[in-house]
Design an enzyme around this catalytic site. Structure first.
Site, PDB file in Angstrom:
ATOM      1  N   ASP A  11       4.500  20.781 -20.348  1.00  0.00           N
ATOM      2  CA  ASP A  11       5.153  19.622 -19.687  1.00  0.00           C
ATOM      3  C   ASP A  11       4.291  18.627 -20.302  1.00  0.00           C
ATOM      4  OD1 ASP A  11       6.479  21.043 -17.949  1.00  0.00           O
ATOM      5  OD2 ASP A  11       4.663  21.080 -16.360  1.00  0.00           O
ATOM      6  N   ASP A 130      15.373  24.707  -9.564  1.00  0.00           N
ATOM      7  CA  ASP A 130      14.114  24.693  -9.018  1.00  0.00           C
ATOM      8  C   ASP A 130      14.357  25.168  -7.316  1.00  0.00           C
ATOM      9  OD1 ASP A 130      12.642  23.930 -11.404  1.00  0.00           O
ATOM     10  OD2 ASP A 130      12.398  21.894 -10.738  1.00  0.00           O
TER      11      ASP A 130
END
Lengths: 251, 195
Positions: A11, A130
């Site tokens: 990330d 997600d």
């Protein structure tokens, strides 16, 4: 036979690799290019870089970073985060990305999947989902799990495949950051439903968790972040252990 | 100088990056005058074979590539368009390789695209100098070059054995991506550069 893939996920915020728990509380863990080169050398099969910058400056930094990553590493990498148009995808392709991962934008505008796939091929398009389990139903979420959508996971994954996705990257928001293992039953069902590869993400805490999602969970690839970033499990050590379990990995 | 043919066929920068990592100078071009000055030529390509061959024709490079007598390396879709024809868009290729490109039939045991690392076997010729069968390389494709007289490496996906590499005279092709295949890929590119 094609090997099961091990994919460290990085990330990136404002050019720096960070890691949070359940998408909250970020901690800096290193330089994006250096970490990528190191993982590639240790035997990572692919890398995923997700831009979690919220600002325009952060996004520009990321595009410049993609060029450096492409110059430095000799394995494929996917980039994601904030891709909302064919132009965004084109820019990242030109910067040297092998694949783009689209998430919220695909939910908002499902035709985007087909537009990118018809221009650059399905192999270029990863649809990331997600999802959370609510009252027994898996529903896709956006904004790091904080916004529920009306998309049911399995039908949305099927739709994404039909629209031209080349892979599905499913993250269980119920498991992400917990290190309690992957949502194996969900991956097994996804993998049986789909004819495109499935990448498992969210919950890796041990070698056994990864072995399980690649066998019982039938996932084609396992993605993880913190266990690699903090050196809890070395990639080489992981792959040797997987091979001992008769899992086909590249060593 | 190595030339990489620039013809709007996807992520071609990554081939240039791989050459840079090897310390080799290259030029990205679709200009025949510049291509004339190159000692070796790489025809990259990702995405759709029918679009790629069309794009090469639009640039007026189809017969140019066919007439080359210097070493040429086609990568992925670059290899596919050097074949006779492809089931992708039922397109006609350059006909350099005596080979047809077919579609993987997706099924529960056949994930398509064939994406990821796989091993190559039955390696023949200078492209694979000092390499052993069983080397791992990176593939991403939904169509495959069939086995044919020009096959110089094989791979198997979901029970289908296909050509991982082809060679006819000065023309070479890899279905996998050497520029994304770590150490093994670097070795293959180096072998090509040393031809």
């Amino acid at each position: 036979m094609v090997a099961k893939r091990i994919i460290p996920c990085l990330d990136v915020k404002d050019g720096v690799v960070v890691k949070g728990i359940n998408f909250l509380g970020l901690k800096e863990v290193g330089d994006a290019v250096d970490m990528g080169v190191r993982y590639a050398r240790e035997g990572a099969d692919e890398l995923v870089y997700l831009d979690i910058s919220a600002t325009r400056e952060g996004r520009n930094t990321f595009a410049a970073l993609v060029e450096k990553i492409a110059a430095g590493i000799d394995i494929p990498f996917t980039v994601g985060g904030g891709i909302g148009s064919v132009d965004d995808a084109s820019r990242l392709l030109d910067a040297g990305a092998d694949k783009v991962s689209i998430n919220s934008a695909a939910i908002r505008d499902p035709e985007l999947i087909g537009r990118i796939a018809s221009k650059y091929g399905s192999q270029f398009v990863v649809v990331a989902i997600d999802a959370k389990c609510v009252d027994g139903t898996w529903k896709a979420t956006t904004h790091g799990g904080s916004v529920m959508t009306d998309k049911e996971l399995f039908s949305w994954a099927m739709e994404a495949q039909q629209r031209g996705a080349g892979e599905i990257l499913f993250t269980s928001m119920d498991h992400d950051g917990t290190k309690g293992g992957y949502a194996c039953e969900v991956y097994e069902r996804l993998s049986e439903l789909l004819s495109i590869p499935v990448i498992a993400s969210g919950g890796a805490g041990s070698i056994a968790d990864i072995a399980k999602v690649l066998t019982e969970g039938k996932a084609d690839a396992a993605l993880a972040a913190s266990i690699f970033h903090y050196g809890e499990i070395g990639i080489q050590e992981l792959k040797e252990a997987l091979r001992k379990e008769n899992i086909n990995v590249r060593i | 100088m190595i030339a990489i043919i620039d013809y709007d066929a996807g992520n071609i920068q990554s081939v240039g990056n791989a050459l840079s990592r090897l310390g080799t100078e290259y030029v990205l071009t679709s200009d025949p005058a510049v291509l004339d000055g190159a000692s070796k030529i790489i025809l990259p390509g990702v995405g759709n074979a029918a679009h790629a061959v069309e794009s090469l024709r639009e640039k007026g490079l189809e017969s140019y590539v066919r007439s080359l007598r210097r070493p040429v390396l086609g990568i992925c879709v670059g290899l596919q368009i050097m074949c006779r024809r492809s089931e992708e868009g039922d397109s006609r290729g350059l006909g350099i390789f005596d080979c047809d490109v077919r579609k993987f039939e997706p099924g529960p045991d056949c994930k398509v695209p064939h994406m990821g690392w796989n091993t190559i076997s039955n390696l023949e010729g200078k492209l694979f100098k000092d390499m052993k069968g069983g080397s791992w390389v990176y593939f991403v494709h939904s169509y495959y070059p069939a086995l044919c007289p020009d096959t110089v490496a094989t791979c198997t996906h979901a029970g289908v054995m296909f050509s991982a590499a082809l060679r006819y005279e000065n023309f070479y092709g890899t279905q996998f991506h050497p520029e994304k295949s770590g150490g093994a890929g670097e070795k293959i590119l180096r072998n090509f550069l040393e031809l």
